[in-house]
Design a protein around this motif. Structure first.
Motif, mmCIF file in Angstrom:
data_model
loop_
_atom_site.group_PDB
_atom_site.id
_atom_site.type_symbol
_atom_site.label_atom_id
_atom_site.label_comp_id
_atom_site.label_asym_id
_atom_site.label_seq_id
_atom_site.Cartn_x
_atom_site.Cartn_y
_atom_site.Cartn_z
ATOM 1 N N ARG A 70 0.991 -1.330 0.078
ATOM 2 C CA ARG A 70 -0.032 0.017 -0.060
ATOM 3 C C ARG A 70 0.976 1.158 0.172
ATOM 4 O O ARG A 70 1.883 1.112 0.733
ATOM 5 C CB ARG A 70 -1.024 -0.155 1.046
ATOM 6 C CG ARG A 70 -0.372 0.278 2.469
ATOM 7 C CD ARG A 70 -1.764 0.561 3.536
ATOM 8 N NE ARG A 70 -1.085 0.737 4.755
ATOM 9 C CZ ARG A 70 -0.542 0.030 5.763
ATOM 10 N NH1 ARG A 70 -0.568 -1.261 5.226
ATOM 11 N NH2 ARG A 70 0.104 0.459 6.682
ATOM 12 N N LYS A 74 0.433 9.817 -0.073
ATOM 13 C CA LYS A 74 -0.772 10.307 -0.286
ATOM 14 C C LYS A 74 -0.615 10.303 -2.078
ATOM 15 O O LYS A 74 0.301 11.041 -2.571
ATOM 16 C CB LYS A 74 -1.296 11.480 0.152
ATOM 17 C CG LYS A 74 -1.996 11.003 1.275
ATOM 18 C CD LYS A 74 -2.820 12.382 1.628
ATOM 19 C CE LYS A 74 -3.658 12.048 3.246
ATOM 20 N NZ LYS A 74 -4.472 13.237 3.491
ATOM 21 N N ARG A 82 -7.837 6.236 -1.244
ATOM 22 C CA ARG A 82 -7.275 7.075 -0.529
ATOM 23 C C ARG A 82 -6.528 6.591 0.730
ATOM 24 O O ARG A 82 -5.566 7.148 1.307
ATOM 25 C CB ARG A 82 -8.353 8.066 0.113
ATOM 26 C CG ARG A 82 -9.345 8.785 -1.071
ATOM 27 C CD ARG A 82 -8.252 9.940 -1.820
ATOM 28 N NE ARG A 82 -8.672 10.287 -3.030
ATOM 29 C CZ ARG A 82 -9.396 11.500 -3.202
ATOM 30 N NH1 ARG A 82 -9.878 12.302 -2.026
ATOM 31 N NH2 ARG A 82 -9.680 11.848 -4.323
ATOM 32 N N LYS A 83 -6.745 5.236 1.048
ATOM 33 C CA LYS A 83 -6.077 4.571 2.272
ATOM 34 C C LYS A 83 -4.673 4.242 1.567
ATOM 35 O O LYS A 83 -3.961 3.523 2.276
ATOM 36 C CB LYS A 83 -6.985 3.509 2.804
ATOM 37 C CG LYS A 83 -7.978 4.149 3.654
ATOM 38 C CD LYS A 83 -8.996 3.117 4.124
ATOM 39 C CE LYS A 83 -10.111 3.998 5.004
ATOM 40 N NZ LYS A 83 -10.695 2.919 5.758
ATOM 41 N N THR A 85 -4.400 1.663 -0.677
ATOM 42 C CA THR A 85 -4.536 0.426 -1.365
ATOM 43 C C THR A 85 -4.445 0.446 -3.004
ATOM 44 O O THR A 85 -4.991 1.346 -3.527
ATOM 45 C CB THR A 85 -6.133 -0.453 -1.123
ATOM 46 O OG1 THR A 85 -6.282 -0.240 0.293
ATOM 47 C CG2 THR A 85 -6.125 -1.601 -1.500
#
Length: 165
Positions: A70, A74, A82-83, A85
């Motif tokens: 991941r 950002k 947004r996380k 992934t």
């Protein structure tokens, strides 16, 4: 099996040139199942000039099961939530034990240059990419400037960072 494979991959990475756009290695000397990777934003993309950090966690069944990867940096991209992934088929249904960390990271680097908006993890950026590519590039570049430039390199043993062509 996983530990031997990870040791082998570390050894292979350490033999690569140090000027690579993709770098990866264990977070520390204790746990080979947790790595940091960084990818330099590909030239000619809104990500150019950015350094994107990825956390890699290997299952004990590796290479028979894929690692979890991941983005920790950002990024505004159709195939990254947004996380952080990442939606890339080789980390899911198309995984094969023949794949290596370097091949997956190269695939992610290619995904940065050529997004797949038809299989999005971030619907907002996918819609913008399809409907207004200029505005998408502008926003992705802004995010790169805000979050991926002057980024701190991988924590852990930086001297032991491995490099991938």
């Amino acid at each position: 099996m996983a530990l031997k494979r990870l040791q082998y991959e570390c050894k292979k990475f350490s033999q690569e040139p140090r000027d690579s756009a993709i770098r990866a290695g264990p977070v520390d000397d204790i746990n080979l199942y947790r790595w940091w990777a960084t990818i330099d934003g590909p030239e000619g993309t809104p990500f150019q000039g950015g350094v994107f950090r990825i956390l890699i966690e290997y299952p004990t069944e590796y290479p028979f099961k894929p690692p979890k990867m991941r983005f920790e940096t950002k990024i505004f991209h159709p195939n990254v939530s947004r996380k952080g992934t990442i939606c890339v088929d080789i980390l899911q249904k198309q995984w094969s034990p023949a794949l290596t960390t370097s091949k997956v990271l190269l695939s992610i680097c290619s995904l940065l240059a050529s997004p797949n908006p038809n299989d999005p993890m971030d619907p907002e950026s996918a819609s913008l990419y399809l409907e207004n590519p200029t505005e998408y590039a502008k926003r992705a570049s802004q995010w790169t400037d805000m979050y991926a430039k002057d980024a701190v390199q991988c924590s852990g043993s930086v001297q032991k960072t491995m490099y991938v062509k």
